[in-house]
Scaffold this active site. Structure first.
Site, PDB file in Angstrom:
ATOM      1  CG  ASP A   1     -78.794  55.163 -42.829  1.00 38.79           C
ATOM      2  OD1 ASP A   1     -79.704  54.332 -42.823  1.00 38.79           O
ATOM      3  OD2 ASP A   1     -77.779  55.063 -42.101  1.00 38.79           O
TER       4      ASP A   1
ATOM      5  CG  ASP B   1     -80.495  52.407 -37.145  1.00 37.96           C
ATOM      6  OD1 ASP B   1     -80.783  52.883 -36.040  1.00 37.96           O
ATOM      7  OD2 ASP B   1     -81.249  51.637 -37.771  1.00 37.96           O
TER       8      ASP B   1
ATOM      9  CD  GLU C   1     -74.252  46.812 -41.517  1.00 35.06           C
ATOM     10  OE1 GLU C   1     -74.860  46.215 -40.616  1.00 35.06           O
ATOM     11  OE2 GLU C   1     -74.216  48.058 -41.592  1.00 35.06           O
TER      12      GLU C   1
ATOM     13  CB  SER D   1     -84.362  53.883 -41.470  1.00 37.63           C
ATOM     14  OG  SER D   1     -83.913  52.950 -40.520  1.00 37.63           O
ATOM     15  CB  ALA D   2     -82.447  48.918 -43.428  1.00 32.35           C
TER      16      ALA D   2
ATOM     17  CE  LYS E   1     -81.368  52.075 -46.130  1.00 35.24           C
ATOM     18  NZ  LYS E   1     -80.811  53.085 -45.216  1.00 35.24           N
TER      19      LYS E   1
ATOM     20  CG  ASP F   1     -74.060  54.028 -41.524  1.00 37.55           C
ATOM     21  OD1 ASP F   1     -75.259  53.997 -41.856  1.00 37.55           O
ATOM     22  OD2 ASP F   1     -73.498  53.079 -40.950  1.00 37.55           O
TER      23      ASP F   1
END
Ligand code: TMP
Ligand code: MG
Length: 289
Positions: free
Chosen positions: A38, A40, A85, A153-154, A202, A227
């Site tokens: 990932d 961020d 989140e 990554s989103a 994902k 994370d």
């Protein structure tokens, strides 16, 4: 076996299993390994000197390319959806539509801002974006051993690429799956390309990219870094997987979230702003054959 696994930030539910996975991966050799990470808050720092570091979205949101009115709205979205989140009392099923709502609203706002492609590099240069300590060793070791790194990554691909390019670690073994901006012929943002990647889809993103995993089918041993619990599905496209070692950074709401992280990540790094443990694992995998 790996000295850094005794660091105070390291928590493991089953150290024996970690050892077995590592041994099995060493035996197979580093030419059978691929890394999926990932971006961020995994490759980038969560905080520095007590101050939160920005995500890809935040880098843009905080820049002078965004009007103050729009900044307010984006901040409101962050204040509404980020607590969701990281809320460990809600299930992923419950959070999923709300996360789609966050990403959709944020991207709609960004598109209204007529953002110019040629200004993005400057925005990243003057931002507070920070890769985790030890990032040079991480990226350079992977390059030196020709181990493919997929950054999944989103966040925003254009910003992410600029961060690693400016840090001089965007090597040829790095591939990025993310949300990319679509610009019109005059270089102004008009939309985001392709299927939206948000924090909980994902798996679907991975399954849309079978070509990439097909190319890497001789590398059935995976090191996964994330994370969020959503990051655990990043490797769902890997073909004929043999071993996977999952390392999770637990940055925020530590006590509430620790049990679920320990259940799903093999190694949990609690409030650890460095890549010391992933680097130690990679050193072990590349120097022990
Ligand atoms: P990642 O998949 O690279 O970690 O990126 C997802 C992060 O982006 C996630 O932690 C939430 C964050 N985010 C923002 O900071 N602002 C936004 O507007 C959106 C949609 C996401
Ligand atoms: Mg993340």
């Amino acid at each position: 076996m790996i000295r850094e696994l005794s660091n105070p930030s390291v928590c493991m539910r089953d150290p024996q299993k970690v050892q077995e996975i590592l041994e099995s991966m060493v035996k197979a050799g580093s030419n059978t390994v691929q890394v999926i990470s990932d971006f961020d808050m995994t490759l980038t720092r969560f905080a520095y000197n007590g101050k939160r570091c920005p995500t890809c979205h935040n880098i843009l949101d905080n820049s002078d390319l965004i009007s103050s009115e729009c900044k307010e709205k984006l901040k409101e979205l962050l204040n509404t959806y980020y607590p969701i989140e990281i809320d460990s009392s809600r299930s992923i099923e419950e959070k999923l539509p709300l996360m789609v709502e966050w990403w959709t609203k944020a991207h709609e706002l960004l598109v209204q801002q007529e953002i110019r492609k040629d200004l993005l590099a400057g925005v990243v240069r003057t931002s507070d974006a920070m890769l985790r300590e030890g990032y040079e060793v991480f990226f350079n070791r992977l390059r030196d051993h020709s181990i493919p790194l997929l950054i999944f990554s989103a966040g925003i691909g254009d910003i992410l690429e600029e961060v690693i390019r400016q840090a001089e670690v965007f090597h040829s073994n790095v591939k990025v799956f993310s949300n990319y901006m679509d610009f019109d012929e005059s270089g102004v943002l008009k939309a985001f390309k392709g299927e939206l990647i948000h924090i909980y889809n994902k798996r679907e993103g991975a399954l849309l990219n079978t070509g990439h995993f097909q190319e890497l089918r001789t590398r059935p041993n995976v090191l996964l870094l994330g994370d969020s619990l959503g990051d655990l599905t990043m490797a769902d496209g890997v073909q004929d997987m043999e071993n996977i070692l999952k390392i999770g950074f637990l940055n925020d709401k530590v006590e509430e979230r620790k049990p679920s992280y320990l259940d799903s990540y093999d190694i949990v790094l609690v409030k650890d702003e460095t890549l010391e443990v992933p680097n130690a694992v990679l050193r072990y995998l590349t120097e022990n054959k």
